[in-house]
Write a protein that holds these residues in place. Structure first.
Motif, PDB file in Angstrom:
ATOM      1  N   GLY A   5      56.950  20.541  45.020  1.00  0.00           N
ATOM      2  CA  GLY A   5      56.506  19.411  44.222  1.00  0.00           C
ATOM      3  C   GLY A   5      55.708  18.378  44.981  1.00  0.00           C
ATOM      4  N   GLY A   6      55.470  18.600  46.269  1.00  0.00           N
ATOM      5  CA  GLY A   6      54.714  17.638  47.068  1.00  0.00           C
ATOM      6  C   GLY A   6      53.218  17.791  46.896  1.00  0.00           C
ATOM      7  N   GLU A   7      52.483  17.108  47.752  1.00  0.00           N
ATOM      8  CA  GLU A   7      51.024  17.173  47.702  1.00  0.00           C
ATOM      9  C   GLU A   7      50.560  18.556  48.134  1.00  0.00           C
ATOM     10  OE1 GLU A   7      47.441  15.265  50.271  1.00  0.00           O
ATOM     11  OE2 GLU A   7      48.741  13.809  49.242  1.00  0.00           O
ATOM     12  N   LEU A   8      49.736  19.169  47.309  1.00  0.00           N
ATOM     13  CA  LEU A   8      49.180  20.487  47.604  1.00  0.00           C
ATOM     14  C   LEU A   8      47.670  20.322  47.655  1.00  0.00           C
ATOM     15  CD1 LEU A   8      49.731  23.459  48.134  1.00  0.00           C
ATOM     16  CD2 LEU A   8      49.773  23.824  45.667  1.00  0.00           C
ATOM     17  N   ARG A   9      47.110  20.594  48.823  1.00  0.00           N
ATOM     18  CA  ARG A   9      45.721  20.262  49.099  1.00  0.00           C
ATOM     19  C   ARG A   9      44.891  21.516  49.360  1.00  0.00           C
ATOM     20  NH1 ARG A   9      43.648  15.538  53.021  1.00  0.00           N
ATOM     21  NH2 ARG A   9      45.260  14.474  51.834  1.00  0.00           N
ATOM     22  N   ALA A  10      43.717  21.590  48.753  1.00  0.00           N
ATOM     23  CA  ALA A  10      42.745  22.646  49.029  1.00  0.00           C
ATOM     24  C   ALA A  10      41.797  22.126  50.109  1.00  0.00           C
ATOM     25  CB  ALA A  10      41.969  23.012  47.767  1.00  0.00           C
ATOM     26  N   ILE A  11      41.697  22.870  51.224  1.00  0.00           N
ATOM     27  CA  ILE A  11      40.826  22.470  52.330  1.00  0.00           C
ATOM     28  C   ILE A  11      39.856  23.603  52.650  1.00  0.00           C
ATOM     29  CG2 ILE A  11      42.554  20.895  53.317  1.00  0.00           C
ATOM     30  CD1 ILE A  11      43.125  23.025  55.472  1.00  0.00           C
ATOM     31  N   GLY A  12      38.847  23.289  53.428  1.00  0.00           N
ATOM     32  CA  GLY A  12      37.896  24.313  53.847  1.00  0.00           C
ATOM     33  C   GLY A  12      36.671  24.322  52.957  1.00  0.00           C
ATOM     34  N   ASN A  13      36.233  25.504  52.599  1.00  0.00           N
ATOM     35  CA  ASN A  13      35.025  25.668  51.796  1.00  0.00           C
ATOM     36  C   ASN A  13      35.369  25.499  50.319  1.00  0.00           C
ATOM     37  OD1 ASN A  13      32.376  26.101  51.245  1.00  0.00           O
ATOM     38  ND2 ASN A  13      32.401  28.285  51.652  1.00  0.00           N
ATOM     39  N   VAL A  14      35.668  24.274  49.945  1.00  0.00           N
ATOM     40  CA  VAL A  14      36.066  23.920  48.582  1.00  0.00           C
ATOM     41  C   VAL A  14      34.821  23.411  47.861  1.00  0.00           C
ATOM     42  CG1 VAL A  14      37.549  22.416  47.209  1.00  0.00           C
ATOM     43  CG2 VAL A  14      38.374  23.321  49.397  1.00  0.00           C
ATOM     44  N   LEU A  15      34.397  24.146  46.829  1.00  0.00           N
ATOM     45  CA  LEU A  15      33.160  23.841  46.142  1.00  0.00           C
ATOM     46  C   LEU A  15      33.393  23.199  44.777  1.00  0.00           C
ATOM     47  CD1 LEU A  15      31.202  27.130  46.918  1.00  0.00           C
ATOM     48  CD2 LEU A  15      31.172  24.970  48.173  1.00  0.00           C
ATOM     49  N   ARG A  16      32.434  22.399  44.366  1.00  0.00           N
ATOM     50  CA  ARG A  16      32.525  21.696  43.085  1.00  0.00           C
ATOM     51  C   ARG A  16      32.794  22.648  41.922  1.00  0.00           C
ATOM     52  NH1 ARG A  16      28.079  17.800  40.151  1.00  0.00           N
ATOM     53  NH2 ARG A  16      29.072  17.901  38.120  1.00  0.00           N
ATOM     54  N   ASP A  17      32.171  23.802  41.923  1.00  0.00           N
ATOM     55  CA  ASP A  17      32.358  24.767  40.841  1.00  0.00           C
ATOM     56  C   ASP A  17      33.806  25.244  40.719  1.00  0.00           C
ATOM     57  OD1 ASP A  17      29.660  24.534  40.460  1.00  0.00           O
ATOM     58  OD2 ASP A  17      29.168  26.527  41.203  1.00  0.00           O
ATOM     59  N   GLN A  18      34.573  25.066  41.759  1.00  0.00           N
ATOM     60  CA  GLN A  18      35.959  25.530  41.776  1.00  0.00           C
ATOM     61  C   GLN A  18      36.971  24.433  41.472  1.00  0.00           C
ATOM     62  OE1 GLN A  18      35.649  26.763  45.869  1.00  0.00           O
ATOM     63  NE2 GLN A  18      35.637  28.923  45.286  1.00  0.00           N
ATOM     64  N   PHE A  19      36.556  23.182  41.457  1.00  0.00           N
ATOM     65  CA  PHE A  19      37.496  22.070  41.337  1.00  0.00           C
ATOM     66  C   PHE A  19      38.442  22.225  40.149  1.00  0.00           C
ATOM     67  CE2 PHE A  19      34.794  18.585  43.644  1.00  0.00           C
ATOM     68  CZ  PHE A  19      34.856  19.323  44.802  1.00  0.00           C
ATOM     69  N   PHE A  20      37.898  22.502  38.976  1.00  0.00           N
ATOM     70  CA  PHE A  20      38.712  22.617  37.770  1.00  0.00           C
ATOM     71  C   PHE A  20      39.773  23.705  37.918  1.00  0.00           C
ATOM     72  CE2 PHE A  20      39.332  24.445  33.472  1.00  0.00           C
ATOM     73  CZ  PHE A  20      39.868  23.348  32.844  1.00  0.00           C
ATOM     74  N   PHE A  21      39.372  24.852  38.447  1.00  0.00           N
ATOM     75  CA  PHE A  21      40.292  25.980  38.581  1.00  0.00           C
ATOM     76  C   PHE A  21      41.333  25.728  39.669  1.00  0.00           C
ATOM     77  CE2 PHE A  21      36.251  27.591  36.965  1.00  0.00           C
ATOM     78  CZ  PHE A  21      36.684  28.013  35.720  1.00  0.00           C
ATOM     79  N   LEU A  22      40.954  25.027  40.728  1.00  0.00           N
ATOM     80  CA  LEU A  22      41.914  24.672  41.771  1.00  0.00           C
ATOM     81  C   LEU A  22      43.012  23.769  41.206  1.00  0.00           C
ATOM     82  CD1 LEU A  22      39.359  24.062  44.645  1.00  0.00           C
ATOM     83  CD2 LEU A  22      41.076  25.874  44.601  1.00  0.00           C
ATOM     84  N   LEU A  23      42.625  22.807  40.398  1.00  0.00           N
ATOM     85  CA  LEU A  23      43.612  21.924  39.778  1.00  0.00           C
ATOM     86  C   LEU A  23      44.524  22.697  38.832  1.00  0.00           C
ATOM     87  CD1 LEU A  23      41.343  18.822  39.078  1.00  0.00           C
ATOM     88  CD2 LEU A  23      43.085  19.048  40.862  1.00  0.00           C
ATOM     89  N   ARG A  24      43.979  23.647  38.091  1.00  0.00           N
ATOM     90  CA  ARG A  24      44.778  24.452  37.169  1.00  0.00           C
ATOM     91  C   ARG A  24      45.820  25.288  37.907  1.00  0.00           C
ATOM     92  NH1 ARG A  24      43.608  26.905  32.272  1.00  0.00           N
ATOM     93  NH2 ARG A  24      45.673  26.057  32.009  1.00  0.00           N
ATOM     94  N   CYS A  25      45.520  25.679  39.146  1.00  0.00           N
ATOM     95  CA  CYS A  25      46.455  26.503  39.928  1.00  0.00           C
ATOM     96  C   CYS A  25      47.517  25.675  40.638  1.00  0.00           C
ATOM     97  CB  CYS A  25      45.692  27.327  40.959  1.00  0.00           C
ATOM     98  SG  CYS A  25      44.755  28.656  40.215  1.00  0.00           S
ATOM     99  N   GLY A  26      47.437  24.357  40.533  1.00  0.00           N
ATOM    100  CA  GLY A  26      48.487  23.528  41.102  1.00  0.00           C
ATOM    101  C   GLY A  26      48.078  22.619  42.240  1.00  0.00           C
ATOM    102  N   PHE A  27      46.824  22.676  42.670  1.00  0.00           N
ATOM    103  CA  PHE A  27      46.401  21.766  43.729  1.00  0.00           C
ATOM    104  C   PHE A  27      46.363  20.345  43.174  1.00  0.00           C
ATOM    105  CE2 PHE A  27      44.671  25.729  45.429  1.00  0.00           C
ATOM    106  CZ  PHE A  27      45.103  25.646  46.729  1.00  0.00           C
ATOM    107  N   SER A  28      46.831  19.398  43.986  1.00  0.00           N
ATOM    108  CA  SER A  28      46.813  17.998  43.575  1.00  0.00           C
ATOM    109  C   SER A  28      45.740  17.203  44.309  1.00  0.00           C
ATOM    110  CB  SER A  28      48.189  17.359  43.800  1.00  0.00           C
ATOM    111  OG  SER A  28      48.625  17.552  45.130  1.00  0.00           O
ATOM    112  N   VAL A  29      45.218  17.766  45.403  1.00  0.00           N
ATOM    113  CA  VAL A  29      44.174  17.106  46.181  1.00  0.00           C
ATOM    114  C   VAL A  29      43.116  18.141  46.552  1.00  0.00           C
ATOM    115  CG1 VAL A  29      43.639  15.859  48.324  1.00  0.00           C
ATOM    116  CG2 VAL A  29      45.761  15.382  47.118  1.00  0.00           C
TER     117      VAL A  29
END
Length: 183
Positions: free
Chosen positions: A108-132
């Motif tokens: 339940g803590g902060e889950l962060r996507a790092i690295g080659n994180v692209l704008r086109d993926q932002f929506f899908f990253l959030l849907r998978c549980g990333f909070s940052v």
């Protein structure tokens, strides 16, 4: 310092991601001052030393796409932040890691996507549980990040179920009969 997207806003990041260079040893690498996100190998080699920092909220752990999130299962309550690295945009293993952390492991803590994180993926990253979302430093201008934020509300009702909304749309919407029943 890089910018991150958190809670629907752009923020200046307070965390440093530690990456091991060739020849660096996980057991002996010097950690930078301040809030730091260490690789899983450093956490595993120095867990007892680093645990108090994690519990104090100044140390997180990042996972590579080929690492098993269950390696952290016993430590999830102590970790304020877990990051998942995307080494290239075509590597989708991070989506699965995030989903496992949120659903099966209950993180339940902060889950962060790092690295080659692209704008086109932002929506899908959030849907998978990333909070940052932490795009690579200098990848986007502040105006581009603001535009990316605005685009996150393009889809107000996703059809598929995911971590952020487990029920698919057809289960969330009331059904009306197609035909009136004959009396």
């Amino acid at each position: 310092m890089s910018d991150i997207i958190k809670n629907g806003r752009v923020h200046v990041d307070e965390w440093t991601v530690l990456r091991l260079a060739e020849g660096d040893e996980a057991a002996t690498i010097v950690l930078p001052a301040g809030r730091v996100i260490v690789p899983l190998a450093v956490w595993q080699a120095r867990r007892e030393e680093l645990l108090p920092k994690a519990e104090a909220g100044v140390l997180g752990v990042w996972l590579a796409g080929n690492e098993d999130p269950t390696e952290l299962a016993g430590d999830l309550s102590a970790l304020p932040l877990i990051a998942v690295d995307f080494p290239k945009f075509a590597d989708g293993r991070g989506y699965s890691i995030a989903t496992l952390l949120r659903t099966r492991l209950g993180y339940g803590g902060e889950l962060r996507a790092i690295g080659n994180v692209l704008r086109d993926q932002f929506f899908f990253l959030l849907r998978c549980g990333f909070s940052v979302l932490q795009p690579q430093e200098d990848k986007y201008t502040p105006a581009q990040l603001e535009a990316a934020l605005a685009s996150l509300i393009d889809f107000t009702e996703p059809y598929q179920g995911a971590v952020d909304r487990p029920e698919p749309l057809f289960r969330r919407q009331p059904r009306r009969p197609l035909h009136k029943e004959a009396a």
